[in-house]
Design an enzyme around this catalytic site. Sequence first.
Site, PDB file in Angstrom:
ATOM      1  N   GLU A  16       0.869  -1.186   0.000  1.00 28.80           N
ATOM      2  CA  GLU A  16       0.000   0.000   0.000  1.00 28.80           C
ATOM      3  C   GLU A  16       0.897   1.225   0.000  1.00 28.80           C
ATOM      4  O   GLU A  16       1.910   1.260   0.711  1.00 28.80           O
ATOM      5  CB  GLU A  16      -0.878   0.027   1.263  1.00 28.80           C
ATOM      6  CG  GLU A  16      -1.670   1.322   1.420  1.00 28.80           C
ATOM      7  CD  GLU A  16      -2.402   1.405   2.745  1.00 28.80           C
ATOM      8  OE1 GLU A  16      -3.381   0.657   2.937  1.00 28.80           O
ATOM      9  OE2 GLU A  16      -1.986   2.217   3.610  1.00 28.80           O
ATOM     10  N   ARG A 106     -16.261   2.449   3.332  1.00 27.35           N
ATOM     11  CA  ARG A 106     -17.073   3.565   3.806  1.00 27.35           C
ATOM     12  C   ARG A 106     -16.165   4.759   4.086  1.00 27.35           C
ATOM     13  O   ARG A 106     -16.462   5.886   3.725  1.00 27.35           O
ATOM     14  CB  ARG A 106     -17.803   3.193   5.109  1.00 27.35           C
ATOM     15  CG  ARG A 106     -18.719   4.307   5.593  1.00 27.35           C
ATOM     16  CD  ARG A 106     -19.145   4.141   7.032  1.00 27.35           C
ATOM     17  NE  ARG A 106     -18.025   4.305   7.953  1.00 27.35           N
ATOM     18  CZ  ARG A 106     -18.115   4.201   9.256  1.00 27.35           C
ATOM     19  NH1 ARG A 106     -19.272   3.889   9.806  1.00 27.35           N
ATOM     20  NH2 ARG A 106     -17.058   4.365  10.034  1.00 27.35           N
ATOM     21  N   GLY A 107     -15.031   4.506   4.768  1.00 25.93           N
ATOM     22  CA  GLY A 107     -14.155   5.600   5.206  1.00 25.93           C
ATOM     23  C   GLY A 107     -14.423   5.912   6.667  1.00 25.93           C
ATOM     24  O   GLY A 107     -15.501   5.599   7.197  1.00 25.93           O
ATOM     25  N   ASP A 108     -13.442   6.506   7.310  1.00 28.89           N
ATOM     26  CA  ASP A 108     -13.626   6.908   8.715  1.00 28.89           C
ATOM     27  C   ASP A 108     -14.403   8.204   8.758  1.00 28.89           C
ATOM     28  O   ASP A 108     -14.077   9.162   8.051  1.00 28.89           O
ATOM     29  CB  ASP A 108     -12.251   7.105   9.380  1.00 28.89           C
ATOM     30  CG  ASP A 108     -11.627   5.780   9.773  1.00 28.89           C
ATOM     31  OD1 ASP A 108     -12.380   4.866  10.161  1.00 28.89           O
ATOM     32  OD2 ASP A 108     -10.397   5.664   9.678  1.00 28.89           O
ATOM     33  N   ALA A 123     -20.229   0.600   3.338  1.00 29.77           N
ATOM     34  CA  ALA A 123     -19.474   0.100   2.186  1.00 29.77           C
ATOM     35  C   ALA A 123     -20.287  -0.872   1.339  1.00 29.77           C
ATOM     36  O   ALA A 123     -20.132  -0.908   0.121  1.00 29.77           O
ATOM     37  CB  ALA A 123     -18.179  -0.561   2.672  1.00 29.77           C
ATOM     38  N   HIS A 148     -14.439  -4.135  13.781  1.00 29.61           N
ATOM     39  CA  HIS A 148     -14.370  -2.699  13.527  1.00 29.61           C
ATOM     40  C   HIS A 148     -14.702  -1.974  14.834  1.00 29.61           C
ATOM     41  O   HIS A 148     -15.626  -2.380  15.555  1.00 29.61           O
ATOM     42  CB  HIS A 148     -15.365  -2.302  12.424  1.00 29.61           C
ATOM     43  CG  HIS A 148     -15.264  -0.866  12.032  1.00 29.61           C
ATOM     44  ND1 HIS A 148     -16.133   0.091  12.514  1.00 29.61           N
ATOM     45  CD2 HIS A 148     -14.384  -0.207  11.245  1.00 29.61           C
ATOM     46  CE1 HIS A 148     -15.796   1.274  12.015  1.00 29.61           C
ATOM     47  NE2 HIS A 148     -14.747   1.115  11.238  1.00 29.61           N
ATOM     48  N   LYS A 164     -21.256  -7.701   2.424  1.00 36.18           N
ATOM     49  CA  LYS A 164     -20.376  -7.175   1.360  1.00 36.18           C
ATOM     50  C   LYS A 164     -20.017  -8.282   0.371  1.00 36.18           C
ATOM     51  O   LYS A 164     -19.920  -8.050  -0.828  1.00 36.18           O
ATOM     52  CB  LYS A 164     -19.125  -6.544   1.975  1.00 36.18           C
ATOM     53  CG  LYS A 164     -19.432  -5.279   2.773  1.00 36.18           C
ATOM     54  CD  LYS A 164     -18.203  -4.445   3.117  1.00 36.18           C
ATOM     55  CE  LYS A 164     -17.480  -4.853   4.346  1.00 36.18           C
ATOM     56  NZ  LYS A 164     -16.478  -3.881   4.812  1.00 36.18           N
ATOM     57  N   LYS A 271       7.904   3.994   2.746  1.00 37.33           N
ATOM     58  CA  LYS A 271       9.303   3.863   3.188  1.00 37.33           C
ATOM     59  C   LYS A 271       9.923   2.649   2.517  1.00 37.33           C
ATOM     60  O   LYS A 271       9.988   1.566   3.109  1.00 37.33           O
ATOM     61  CB  LYS A 271       9.353   3.735   4.714  1.00 37.33           C
ATOM     62  CG  LYS A 271       8.861   4.972   5.451  1.00 37.33           C
ATOM     63  CD  LYS A 271       9.008   4.788   6.943  1.00 37.33           C
ATOM     64  CE  LYS A 271       8.358   5.898   7.730  1.00 37.33           C
ATOM     65  NZ  LYS A 271       8.840   7.236   7.464  1.00 37.33           N
TER      66      LYS A 271
HETATM   67  P1  FAD Z   1     -18.238  -0.634   6.552  1.00 37.78           P
HETATM   68  O1  FAD Z   1     -18.065  -1.989   5.984  1.00 37.78           O
HETATM   69  O2  FAD Z   1     -19.362   0.204   6.036  1.00 37.78           O
HETATM   70  O3  FAD Z   1     -18.351  -0.764   8.135  1.00 37.78           O
HETATM   71  C1  FAD Z   1     -18.317   0.387   8.988  1.00 37.78           C
HETATM   72  C2  FAD Z   1     -19.017   0.071  10.303  1.00 37.78           C
HETATM   73  O4  FAD Z   1     -20.428  -0.034  10.083  1.00 37.78           O
HETATM   74  C3  FAD Z   1     -18.618  -1.273  10.924  1.00 37.78           C
HETATM   75  O5  FAD Z   1     -18.665  -1.129  12.307  1.00 37.78           O
HETATM   76  C4  FAD Z   1     -19.668  -2.237  10.428  1.00 37.78           C
HETATM   77  O6  FAD Z   1     -19.858  -3.351  11.296  1.00 37.78           O
HETATM   78  C5  FAD Z   1     -20.896  -1.342  10.366  1.00 37.78           C
HETATM   79  N1  FAD Z   1     -21.788  -1.671   9.241  1.00 37.78           N
HETATM   80  C6  FAD Z   1     -21.413  -2.068   7.993  1.00 37.78           C
HETATM   81  N2  FAD Z   1     -22.483  -2.267   7.207  1.00 37.78           N
HETATM   82  C7  FAD Z   1     -23.556  -1.970   7.961  1.00 37.78           C
HETATM   83  C8  FAD Z   1     -24.943  -1.970   7.708  1.00 37.78           C
HETATM   84  N3  FAD Z   1     -25.429  -2.304   6.505  1.00 37.78           N
HETATM   85  N4  FAD Z   1     -25.784  -1.595   8.723  1.00 37.78           N
HETATM   86  C9  FAD Z   1     -25.293  -1.254   9.939  1.00 37.78           C
HETATM   87  N5  FAD Z   1     -23.983  -1.247  10.236  1.00 37.78           N
HETATM   88  C10 FAD Z   1     -23.134  -1.596   9.263  1.00 37.78           C
HETATM   89  N6  FAD Z   1      -9.992   4.849   5.016  1.00 37.78           N
HETATM   90  C11 FAD Z   1      -9.838   5.916   4.193  1.00 37.78           C
HETATM   91  O7  FAD Z   1     -10.436   6.962   4.456  1.00 37.78           O
HETATM   92  N7  FAD Z   1      -9.048   5.875   3.084  1.00 37.78           N
HETATM   93  C12 FAD Z   1      -8.371   4.744   2.738  1.00 37.78           C
HETATM   94  O8  FAD Z   1      -7.676   4.714   1.719  1.00 37.78           O
HETATM   95  C13 FAD Z   1      -8.486   3.593   3.588  1.00 37.78           C
HETATM   96  N8  FAD Z   1      -7.841   2.429   3.295  1.00 37.78           N
HETATM   97  C14 FAD Z   1      -8.058   1.316   4.047  1.00 37.78           C
HETATM   98  C15 FAD Z   1      -7.430   0.102   3.697  1.00 37.78           C
HETATM   99  C16 FAD Z   1      -7.680  -1.060   4.428  1.00 37.78           C
HETATM  100  C17 FAD Z   1      -7.013  -2.361   3.990  1.00 37.78           C
HETATM  101  C18 FAD Z   1      -8.572  -1.027   5.543  1.00 37.78           C
HETATM  102  C19 FAD Z   1      -8.845  -2.282   6.326  1.00 37.78           C
HETATM  103  C20 FAD Z   1      -9.142   0.167   5.937  1.00 37.78           C
HETATM  104  C21 FAD Z   1      -8.909   1.350   5.206  1.00 37.78           C
HETATM  105  N9  FAD Z   1      -9.500   2.571   5.535  1.00 37.78           N
HETATM  106  C22 FAD Z   1      -9.337   3.681   4.733  1.00 37.78           C
HETATM  107  C23 FAD Z   1     -10.261   2.697   6.789  1.00 37.78           C
HETATM  108  C24 FAD Z   1     -11.755   2.441   6.621  1.00 37.78           C
HETATM  109  O9  FAD Z   1     -12.313   3.413   5.769  1.00 37.78           O
HETATM  110  C25 FAD Z   1     -12.368   2.488   8.026  1.00 37.78           C
HETATM  111  O10 FAD Z   1     -12.025   1.340   8.750  1.00 37.78           O
HETATM  112  C26 FAD Z   1     -13.855   2.792   8.110  1.00 37.78           C
HETATM  113  O11 FAD Z   1     -14.158   3.196   9.456  1.00 37.78           O
HETATM  114  C27 FAD Z   1     -14.759   1.610   7.799  1.00 37.78           C
HETATM  115  O12 FAD Z   1     -14.743   1.312   6.473  1.00 37.78           O
HETATM  116  P2  FAD Z   1     -15.444  -0.044   5.963  1.00 37.78           P
HETATM  117  O13 FAD Z   1     -15.326  -0.041   4.507  1.00 37.78           O
HETATM  118  O14 FAD Z   1     -14.922  -1.209   6.716  1.00 37.78           O
HETATM  119  O15 FAD Z   1     -16.945   0.261   6.403  1.00 37.78           O
END
Ligand code: FAD
Length: 289
Positions: A16, A106-108, A123, A148, A164, A271
């Site tokens: 990455e 989804r993103g943080d 997501a 998460h 998903k 790095k």
């Molecule tokens: P989701 O799958 O949507 O989950 C988010 C939360 O909501 C979880 O607690 C889940 O249990 C809950 N949830 C999911 N679906 C539902 C539903 N239908 N109903 C109710 N609750 C639900 N962030 C960035 O901003 N940019 C990046 O480039 C980036 N790269 C990443 C790379 C990797 C390999 C990983 C693992 C994470 C990365 N992240 C990045 C961080 C990521 O965006 C965060 O962890 C974010 O908080 C959650 O994203 P997610 O896609 O897992 O979300």
Amino acid sequence: MNVPDIMKEKMCFSFEVYPPKEDKPLEPLLDTLEHLYKLNPDFVSCTYGAGGTNAGRNTEICKAIKDSGKSIPVTHFTCIGNHKEKIKEELQRYLELGIDHILALRGDLPKGWEGTRGDFDYANELVEYIKTYFPEFIIAVAGNPEKHFQATSFDADITHLRIKQDVGADFIMTQLCHDVDHYQWWVERIRKAGIYLPIDVGVMPVLLKDPTIRMAVSNGSAVPRDLAEIIGRYGDNAEDFKKAGKEYTVKQIFKFINAGIDGLHIYSLNKWKDVSDIVLDCGIRIVNK
Ligand code: FAD
């Protein structure tokens, strides 16, 4: 060949990188990439600032990886603040550039935000949208071996991962998890829940004390005893910390490989030198130092 097909044949190996800020030059990262290519990564993923911040630089970097012909670019992409029309435009643009692998996230949520303030809340909705309107994409999704941090329970989080998969994800990329025994427990749990997707395990190299602690804590990840000892013993000396941290990371990679993984994804932190040392010490790739 696409990433899931590579995983069927062998352990996939990837890095990455994160793009520079809009006002900074691309060249240092392009140089870093040239060094990383020497380790023959099957793919290189590029992060995407939540809310589309720095999205332009993400596209430039993915395009550079594609144009190099040396690896597959995988773009990260988030729902935060993103609306369907803009998402459609960006996805079309990636495909025009030959970038057809995407990590759908989804993103943080930024501080103080209740939701994404975009058209998709989670997501799984983004995955479904991509699968419906842009079926050319190979879609990766995030998996969290330690749950998460916002999920109410493991079961809930695993159910969301399963959704998903059901709407079209092709493989899982994991959040950092230092505890390999726990990772194996999680794999058993998700397999029992009917999640069969291949798993690409994310490894965060241990190079600096503060980011190591910060990244673990912010993701709700445990710091195992052996890593805590390194922090305690070498935390005041950056050079000794990095040496011990690199050795720890090599052992960590061996443990994951022994556990039997479909892919190993190293968060390079841009790095290349330290990361190359780690990869060469693991013997995953051979190249002259
Ligand atoms: P989701 O799958 O949507 O989950 C988010 C939360 O909501 C979880 O607690 C889940 O249990 C809950 N949830 C999911 N679906 C539902 C539903 N239908 N109903 C109710 N609750 C639900 N962030 C960035 O901003 N940019 C990046 O480039 C980036 N790269 C990443 C790379 C990797 C390999 C990983 C693992 C994470 C990365 N992240 C990045 C961080 C990521 O965006 C965060 O962890 C974010 O908080 C959650 O994203 P997610 O896609 O897992 O979300």
